[in-house]
Structure formats: C-alpha cells, structure tokens
Design an enzyme around this catalytic site. Structure first.
Site, PDB file in Angstrom:
ATOM      1  N   LYS A  78     106.907  88.112 137.615  1.00 20.37           N
ATOM      2  CA  LYS A  78     107.544  87.974 139.058  1.00 20.37           C
ATOM      3  C   LYS A  78     106.503  88.214 139.928  1.00 20.37           C
ATOM      4  O   LYS A  78     106.920  88.971 141.163  1.00 20.37           O
ATOM      5  CB  LYS A  78     108.788  88.912 139.267  1.00 20.37           C
ATOM      6  CG  LYS A  78     109.972  88.678 138.107  1.00 20.37           C
ATOM      7  CD  LYS A  78     110.788  89.715 138.055  1.00 20.37           C
ATOM      8  CE  LYS A  78     112.028  89.714 137.289  1.00 20.37           C
ATOM      9  NZ  LYS A  78     113.040  90.571 137.071  1.00 20.37           N
ATOM     10  N   ASP A  86     118.844  95.332 133.939  1.00 18.66           N
ATOM     11  CA  ASP A  86     119.850  94.899 134.620  1.00 18.66           C
ATOM     12  C   ASP A  86     121.015  94.517 133.842  1.00 18.66           C
ATOM     13  O   ASP A  86     122.407  94.907 134.195  1.00 18.66           O
ATOM     14  CB  ASP A  86     119.600  93.622 135.698  1.00 18.66           C
ATOM     15  CG  ASP A  86     118.846  92.502 134.871  1.00 18.66           C
ATOM     16  OD1 ASP A  86     118.644  92.716 133.702  1.00 18.66           O
ATOM     17  OD2 ASP A  86     118.766  91.795 135.592  1.00 18.66           O
TER      18      ASP A  86
END
Length: 511
Positions: A208, A243
């Site tokens: 990312k 997550d």
C-alpha cells in the site's frame, strides 16, 4: 415547318430529359436502398457480433451451483492442508493467538490503533460489562505524511506515538482508568506479519505504498512500544490483530453466535473460530477456551475449479503480482470494475459497440472503478441515465444508445453475479469446515450461526450482497439456511481491536 421542327425537337428533348431524370431517380433510389441495406446489414452484423461476444462472456463467467459446491470442497481441502502446515497449501491458515474472543463482560477503558493505509485511526472505548456494553467511544483519524511512508521505522512510529499521546491527553471525564492500572491498546496492523504471540509479530513486507526497509523483519509491537516510551506514554499493547480478526471480535461482542468474519471491500479475507485440536500444526499447550481464531488469508486461494476467463487471465498477467491472489481478483472491489472494462473493450474492438473508433479512455487499465460499476448496475431509470453519464465521463463516449446502455448494465450484472456467487462459495466452505453446512445427525436443533461481514463492497453494492446472500441460502438449503445469518459488522477492525485488548488484558484474571 421550322417552328414545328423546333417544337418537336423541344418536346423530344423534354422527353429525353424526363426519361433521364426518371432513370436518375430510380438509380438514386436503388443506391439509397443499397446504402440502407448495407447500413442495415452492418447494423445486423454488429448486433450479431455483440450477441456472440456476450454469449461467450456469459458462458466463461457462469457459476452453476454444482461448480460452486466443487469450489467449496476445494477450499475446505486447502484449509485442512494449511492447518496441517503443508507448505504447498494455497491458504496460509495463520494462527492468530486469539483464543479469547470478547464475551460482553469486559469492563474498563481500552484504546485501539488501526494502521492499514495512508491514514490511521486512534480510538478509545469505555466498556461497562453485560449491562452497559459500550458506554462511550471516541476516535480520531490522522493522515500520514508521504515522506514518512518511505522514511525510517523510528520516524514513522514516533509520529504515530505522538498522535496517540496527544489523543490520550484529550481523555475526558466520561473515560475512567482504574487506579494503578496501565492503559492498554489493541493494534490493528493490516500488513503481512509473521505473528509469534497475541502481542508480537515480525513484519514480512510493506504494501500500500509503504517502503521502510529497516522495519522489515522487526517486531512491530516492539517498534511501537519503544516509540510510546520515547513519548513518555505509559501504555501496553496487549493484542496485535489484522482487520479481519478485529471484525470477528467486534461481531462476536455484538452477537455471541458469530463464528466467522468476512471482509469484502477493496480486498478480501476471512477469519473464523477453529477448534484448537483441529489444528495439527499447533504445537503449544491447548488454550483453555479450546478455540483459536484462524486468519485464512483466503484471497490467495487458487483452484482449477475457479472459472477464469480470458479477461481474468490477462488482468492477472498484467498485475503487480501475477499468479497470486487469484480468488481476490475474482471477487473483490479492487478488480470487479476492471473486469467490466476489459469486457467492454472486447465489445468495442470485436463488435464496434461504441462505434467504428475504440474510445481511447477505455484502453486505460482501472479507469472504470467498482463504485462506478455499482452505480451503473443499480440504475433503474427508464433511459438508464446514470449508465449514459458514466460512459460519457469515464469512457469518453458523449452519446450512447439505449441498447449500448442496456448491454453495459448487463455486463455489470454478469461480473457482479459471478463475484458474489464465488464469495458465497467461500462462505459455504468455511461453514462446511465448521460442520455448520447441514442439520445435526443426531436430530438436534441446528445451532444459530452468524457470519459477520464488513467492507465497502458488501455494504454499498446491494445487488452484490443480495446475490451473495441468496447463493449462500441456495447452497445450504432452506432448512439449514434458516439458522444461518449474514450480518453487517461495520467498523469491526477499530472497535474489535479495543475489545481484543480487553479480552486479552493483563488484568483479565484480576477482574
């Protein structure tokens, strides 16, 4: 005589002219008819080519129920291989060291840090036990300056710790830390990590847009802890999670029957509660709860059963990680819009869908995003106005016929349906692994089973989520499906980390 001759000549000329005009008119009509026939023939040929491409696409992306069942079986097989520690397994089946999910009894003040991209969130919750549950919560979002994403580990974690310390300083009277206790934090870290305990794990690699070489191979809990010490912040990290695991914890806190969590957003993943004695690669003492949360990393699932079209293969070949994350490339929000673009490009090239010239913008990879695809797919206006506007803005075609708009909407439907049905096959595989796919053999009542789902794709793309849910019902059958619930667990990764900090608190035994 001269006059008569002149008149006769004039009349003869007029007749010849009239005849010539008549012939010209006939020829013009014939020419127009031929032109019309050619135009109609070309239009018919274009329609035939369009229909042929769509038929091929429908066939290549079809997901009959029998195929979905075989995909589920292949996934269960890979899950079992991963739990055995088979290095050739497509699924990592990572042990998370989370063996105590929240029960609702948790009390006290807990913090969470959610780092998974160019922004991070800091959050605090005051938990009031069974009766009061979440008494109060506050959060703050912070942008990470671009230079810190490619700097040093100390610079990044000092910045994060400083923001966390500043957030702690704003703790109001609604939040109460018992006398003599240390603040505790759950750390959601959504990057590849080799986890070694509930509160430790070494960074495998950055993704990312991050590239901080001196952090790779380091324990990121230790890195953050040292940064907090440099800030004079007395806080202990009691849980390191990703997550998906956070979503599972948040889901379980809200509903004790949650057994798995699925992320369907830009990417995709699944975590579920496994019996510890069903994990052959687990070598430690069996946890007292008897359970262990497993992070499947199911985006990397690959099988010859998956219906890969020419569009999927080309997209994978041109991707940054060819041959990897194949399941994710078929079902997640990052890729669905791109698959639609590639099919529309094929229709433009092979069937002149948008006219004789292929729109240059349609050649650009990822110019069509999944939110745009969703907007077109959900357009229910009589003239498909939204579809027309999106094709104008994104593809650069100012005027599209109603036929072209319907074709575009149909392509969105084909791609979304395949993605949703393949995601449902994965959920069915998880349920099958847990033995929740059929009625109990002893005739007892089917236990209530809840799947917590999070992610923008599931939350906002209603036709996708509706198709997913109906496919899960179809695979399970009505009797079993009546006991299985899919439930949106919004913001699980934030509050879930704080809840895991509570359920793995150093003071848990005292309470």
């Amino acid at each position: 005589m001269g006059k008569a001759t002149a008149v006769g000549t004039a009349v003869g000329t007029a007749v010849v002219v009239a005849a010539a005009v008549g012939v010209a008119v006939v020829l013009a009509r014939r020419r127009k008819r031929r032109e019309l026939e050619l135009v109609e023939g070309a239009a018919a040929e274009r329609k035939r080519k369009v229909a042929a491409v769509i038929e091929d696409v429908e066939h290549a992306l079809s997901t009959p129920t029998a195929l979905l069942r075989s995909i589920s079986d292949a996934m269960v097989s890979e899950m079992e291989r991963g739990l055995r520690g088979d290095i050739h397994s497509m699924l990592k089946m990572l042990i998370t060291y989370v063996d105590n999910l929240p029960t609702g009894n948790e009390q006290g003040l807990f913090y969470a840090l959610d780092l998974g991209g160019t922004n991070f969130r800091v959050l605090r919750v005051q938990l009031g036990g069974k009766e009061k549950r979440v008494v109060q919560q506050q959060y703050e979002e912070v942008s990470i300056p671009p230079h810190l994403m490619v700097g040093t580990s100390m610079e990044l974690f000092d910045f994060i710790a400083a923001a966390l310390s500043k957030f702690v300083d704003t703790e109001g009277d609604d939040f109460h830390l018992p006398e003599g206790r240390q603040r505790e934090l759950g750390f959601t870290f959504s990057f590849p990590v080799n986890q070694t305990s509930i509160s430790s794990g070494t960074l495998i690699k950055w993704t990312k847009g991050f590239s901080i070489n001196d952090a790779v191979g380091e324990d990121i809990v230790s890195e953050l802890s040292k940064a907090m010490e440099r800030q004079g912040l007395d806080m202990k990290i009691t849980a390191l999670v990703n997550d998906t695991v956070g979503t599972l914890a948040g889901g379980r806190y809200a509903d004790n029957n949650v057994v798995a969590a699925i992320i369907l957003g830009t990417g995709t993943n699944a975590a579920y509660v496994e019996h510890a004695n069903a994990i052959p690669k687990w070598t430690g003492l069996l946890p007292r709860s008897g359970n262990m949360v497993i992070n499947t990393e199911w985006g990397s699932f690959k099988s010859d059963k998956l219906p890969l079209s020419e569009f999927d293969k080309a997209m994978d070949f041109e991707s940054l990680n060819p041959g990897e994350q194949i399941y994710e490339k078929l079902i997640s929000g990052m890729y669905l819009g791109e698959i639609v673009r590639r099919i529309l490009l094929k229709l433009a090239h092979d069937a002149a869908l948008f006219g004789d010239v292929v729109p240059p913008k349609l050649e650009q990879p990822f110019v069509l995003r999944t939110p745009d695809m969703s907007a077109m797919h959900h357009d229910s206006s009589h003239d498909l106005k939204t579809v027309g506007a999106k094709l104008k803005d994104i593809v650069g075609v100012p005027d599209t016929s109603l036929e072209v708009r319907y074709i575009t909407s149909h392509i969105c439907d084909i791609v979304a349906e395949r993605g949703a049905r393949l995601a449902a096959a994965g959920i069915y595989g998880v349920l099958k692994k847990l033995g929740r796919d059929k009625m109990p053999s002893d005739g007892s009542k089917m236990p209530r089973t809840v799947i917590a789902l999070d992610g923008g794709l599931y939350e906002h793309y209603k036709k996708f989520s509706s198709c997913l849910e109906s496919t899960v019902t179809d695979l399970l059958g009505d009797d079993v499906a009546s006991s299985v619930v899919t439930k949106l667990a919004n913001d699980g990764s934030g509050i879930g980390a704080a809840l895991l900090a509570a359920s793995h608190s150093q003071y848990a035994e005292v309470d």
